[in-house]
Scaffold this motif. Structure first.
Motif, short mmCIF file in Angstrom:
data_model
loop_
_atom_site.label_atom_id
_atom_site.label_comp_id
_atom_site.label_asym_id
_atom_site.label_seq_id
_atom_site.Cartn_x
_atom_site.Cartn_y
_atom_site.Cartn_z
N GLN A 38 77.41 72.07 54.46
CA GLN A 38 77.08 70.92 53.61
C GLN A 38 77.49 71.17 52.16
O GLN A 38 77.98 70.26 51.48
CB GLN A 38 75.56 70.64 53.70
N ASP A 39 77.31 72.39 51.69
CA ASP A 39 77.71 72.72 50.32
C ASP A 39 79.22 72.55 50.14
O ASP A 39 79.69 72.00 49.13
CB ASP A 39 77.27 74.14 49.96
N ARG A 40 79.98 73.06 51.11
CA ARG A 40 81.44 72.91 50.99
C ARG A 40 81.87 71.45 51.05
O ARG A 40 82.75 71.03 50.30
CB ARG A 40 82.12 73.71 52.13
N ALA A 41 81.24 70.65 51.93
CA ALA A 41 81.59 69.23 52.03
C ALA A 41 81.26 68.51 50.73
O ALA A 41 82.03 67.63 50.27
CB ALA A 41 80.86 68.60 53.22
N ARG A 42 80.13 68.87 50.10
CA ARG A 42 79.75 68.22 48.85
C ARG A 42 80.74 68.55 47.74
O ARG A 42 81.13 67.69 46.94
CB ARG A 42 78.34 68.65 48.46
N ARG A 43 81.20 69.83 47.71
CA ARG A 43 82.16 70.21 46.67
C ARG A 43 83.50 69.50 46.84
O ARG A 43 84.13 69.08 45.88
CB ARG A 43 82.35 71.73 46.68
N ARG A 44 83.92 69.34 48.15
CA ARG A 44 85.17 68.61 48.37
C ARG A 44 85.06 67.15 47.93
O ARG A 44 85.96 66.57 47.33
CB ARG A 44 85.56 68.68 49.86
N ALA A 45 83.93 66.52 48.25
CA ALA A 45 83.72 65.12 47.88
C ALA A 45 83.69 64.96 46.36
O ALA A 45 84.28 64.01 45.81
CB ALA A 45 82.44 64.59 48.50
N GLU A 46 83.04 65.89 45.70
CA GLU A 46 83.00 65.81 44.24
C GLU A 46 84.40 65.97 43.64
O GLU A 46 84.77 65.29 42.69
CB GLU A 46 82.04 66.89 43.71
N GLY A 47 85.21 66.88 44.25
CA GLY A 47 86.58 67.06 43.76
C GLY A 47 87.42 65.79 43.93
O GLY A 47 88.20 65.41 43.06
N ARG A 48 87.24 65.15 45.10
CA ARG A 48 88.00 63.91 45.35
C ARG A 48 87.59 62.81 44.37
O ARG A 48 88.43 62.05 43.88
CB ARG A 48 87.76 63.45 46.78
N LEU A 49 86.29 62.72 44.09
CA LEU A 49 85.84 61.70 43.13
C LEU A 49 86.44 61.96 41.75
O LEU A 49 86.81 61.02 41.04
CB LEU A 49 84.31 61.72 43.06
N VAL A 50 86.54 63.22 41.37
CA VAL A 50 87.14 63.55 40.07
C VAL A 50 88.61 63.13 40.03
O VAL A 50 89.10 62.56 39.06
CB VAL A 50 86.97 65.05 39.76
N VAL A 51 89.34 63.43 41.14
CA VAL A 51 90.77 63.04 41.20
C VAL A 51 90.92 61.52 41.14
O VAL A 51 91.77 60.98 40.43
CB VAL A 51 91.42 63.62 42.46
#
Length: 609
Positions: A38-51
């Protein structure tokens, strides 16, 4: 990535030793693993939102910058670009010098047939023949009942005809949209415009192409989409053109002439203000070319440009002007006019007996063949040929019409003494009326070569000085005296100072020789004489009139009255202010206030030089 096992053996064994449940160890490891996922999925989602946020920021920033640039720039219409080579149906308009439309486009339809889809071929053929009387019922029936899958019925039809075809209710008859070229003024300026037809065509569009006149000469320009629909502005004036054609038509009828032509040209610019050839035609329904008979029998024949005529005494001003320029004579010089004159086995005579001697001015005023020949002999054949060539009488005129190259003057291949003599008074060299207009315009323009054009406002290089201004001015003054006291007295129109020269030439037979009772009568005029602005050439083909019970064909009694009437009509339309000062000095007086008589040298004739 190294994964931690859910049931590590060491911990399981210790748990069993202590009496604990090994399943709790597995459950704890499973929970930790899920939290890591879950932590890794959250970090990926946050990165995509930033992009995505960065992309939106860049996009909106670009739009804002572009809007700011457009807001601060000057307004401009978007430009259409041509990206394909499809059938070009749009064609630019043609206008006169004042913007009046001479040729334009009209949206219309074509009608074609799919015979295999027809329900009633015989009835359809009968119905079409009633709508289009030029179609034959038998031919249509044969085509509709045969093996044809497609055929054109009419390539352009009117809205009324379209409705009539539609009312037939035949599913095998179909319509295709297209543009057609129309000439709203009918036969006015028909020889100048020429006409148009269809090039590449399909059932849904057709390419309009020029087939004659300026329509063909400027075909590429008129079809060029990069011109953005700008019209082609001709130099002619529609009102003056109509007036010329009306007067020439009436003159033809009154003088029983076979044909007529007229050219009105601006002296300084060479722009043709009006040019007519009769009989003419309607370019909306252009006739087919004649396959038999004389070319001039066809209404398509342009007498002004294509006609090659011996223009008679109108040529006499050329050797006189050249002799004045060379200093061989002056207007008062005496010339031997004793007739007849023999050159080899040929006799040259005059229409009247003018006595033993004439002044150079009276050579033009009285139109003496013999005296003109003697002046030409002073000049010599080589210089005579060179001067006539500079006047443009040896090559086709550069007018912007496809017919211009066909107006090649008929120039003698040899130039012996007898040819030099006959050419000096307008026989032996055949040229078009337009050639004559250019030559007279050159004299009226102070001796500077004039180039004819049908395009309004075009910048042109200055012409060659082929004649001195002094000699040109004296020549115009002599032409003025032809009207005031010579063979063209009927051309005197009060206030317009008409100057000119008549010419009556026997008409040549196609089989050789000349007709005894057929002539080409020409009057070449310049006006106003004190400040030449226009050259007007009028010619009648085979004129004849009766005066006091006698049939006459000379130019002074046929074409001159027609020219006078034309000048009365067009003078006010040209905006020329009539000259009322009876004591206005002649042009020559400005260059030579006092002319003393000079006796011209006697020339010994040598036969067949």
């Amino acid at each position: 990535m190294i994964r931690t096992p859910l049931r590590p053996l060491a911990r399981i064994l210790r748990a069993r030793d202590r009496g604990e449940n090994p399943d709790d160890i597995e459950a704890e490891n499973r929970r930790l693993r899920h939290e890591q996922i879950q932590d890794r999925a959250r970090r990926r989602a946050e990165g995509r939102l930033v992009v995505m946020a960065g992309c939106f920021l860049l996009a909106f920033g670009t739009v804002a910058a572009r809007m700011g640039t457009l807001a601060s720039s000057a307004a401009a219409e978007p430009q259409a670009q041509v990206l394909s080579a499809q059938i070009i149906s749009q064609r630019a308009d043609i206008t006169d010098r004042r913007g009046h439309v001479l040729a334009t486009n009209l949206l219309t339809h074509s009608v074609y047939a799919h015979p295999h889809q027809m329900v009633d071929p015989v009835g359809t053929a009968q119905g079409l023949a009633q709508i289009f009387p030029d179609l034959e019922v038998e031919r249509l029936t044969s085509d509709f009942t045969g093996d044809r899958k497609f055929m054109w019925i009419k390539r352009k039809i009117s809205p009324e005809q379209m409705q009539a075809v539609h009312d037939l209710g035949e599913p095998g008859l179909l319509f295709g949209p297209r543009e057609m070229r129309i000439y709203p003024n009918g036969d006015i300026a028909s020889h100048i415009l020429g006409g148009s037809g269809f090039g590449n065509e399909g059932v849904s569009s057709a390419e309009v192409i020029g087939i004659a006149g300026v329509e063909k000469a400027f075909d590429a320009w008129l079809r060029d989409p990069t011109n953005e629909g700008a019209p082609l502005a001709l130099s002619i004036d529609l009102t003056l053109q109509q007036a010329m054609e009306e007067v020439l038509s009436s003159g033809m009828n009154v003088m029983n002439a076979k044909g007529a032509t007229g050219i009105l040209m601006e002296v300084q610019t060479g722009e043709i203000v009006a040019m007519a050839s009769l009989p003419d035609f309607d370019p909306n329904d252009r006739p087919r070319p004649l396959l038999t008979g004389e070319p001039s029998d066809s209404p398509l024949f342009n007498r002004a440009v294509q006609g090659q005529y011996e223009l008679g005494s109108t040529f006499k001003i050329f050797p006189v002007a050249q002799a004045l320029d060379l200093g061989l004579v002056n207007p008062a010089s005496g010339i031997n006019a004793a007739a007849p004159m023999r050159i080899g086995r040929f006799l040259i005579n005059d229409f009247h007996n003018y006595g033993k001697e004439l002044s150079v001015t009276d050579v033009i005023v009285k139109s003496s063949n013999v005296a003109t020949v003697r002046i030409a002999q002073m000049i010599g054949p080589d210089r005579q040929k060179d001067f006539l060539e500079k006047l443009g009488l040896f090559a086709p005129t550069p007018i912007e019409m496809v017919e211009a190259p066909t107006g090649q003057p008929l120039v003698p291949s040899r130039w012996p003494a007898v040819t030099s003599a006959t050419v000096s008074f307008g026989h032996g060299l055949a040229a078009s009326p337009l050639h004559l207009a250019v030559a007279y315009a050159t004299i009226a323009n102070g001796g500077k070569r004039v180039t004819p054009t049908l395009i309004h406002g075009r910048q042109r290089p200055e012409g060659e000085q082929v004649l001195s201004p002094r000699a040109a001015a004296m020549s115009v003054d002599m032409l003025r005296q032809v009207v005031t006291r010579g063979t063209a007295r009927q051309a005197e129109v009060a206030g317009y100072e008409v100057a000119g020269k008549t010419g009556t030439a026997d008409k040549p037979r196609s089989s050789g020789g000349y007709y005894k009772n057929k002539v080409i009568a020409t009057f070449a005029s310049v006006f106003p004489a004190s400040d030449p602005k226009y050259v007007l050439i009028v010619a009648l083909d085979e004129p004849s009139t009766v005066i006091n019970g006698t049939e006459v064909r000379t130019a002074g009694h046929t074409v001159v009255p027609v020219t006078a009437e034309l000048i009365r009509r067009i003078g006010p339309l040209l905006g020329l202010e009539p000259v009322t000062d009876e004591n206005l000095p002649t042009i020559a007086a400005r260059f030579e206030p006092r002319v003393e008589p000079v006796q011209a040298p006697e020339i010994k004739l040598v036969a067949n030089q």
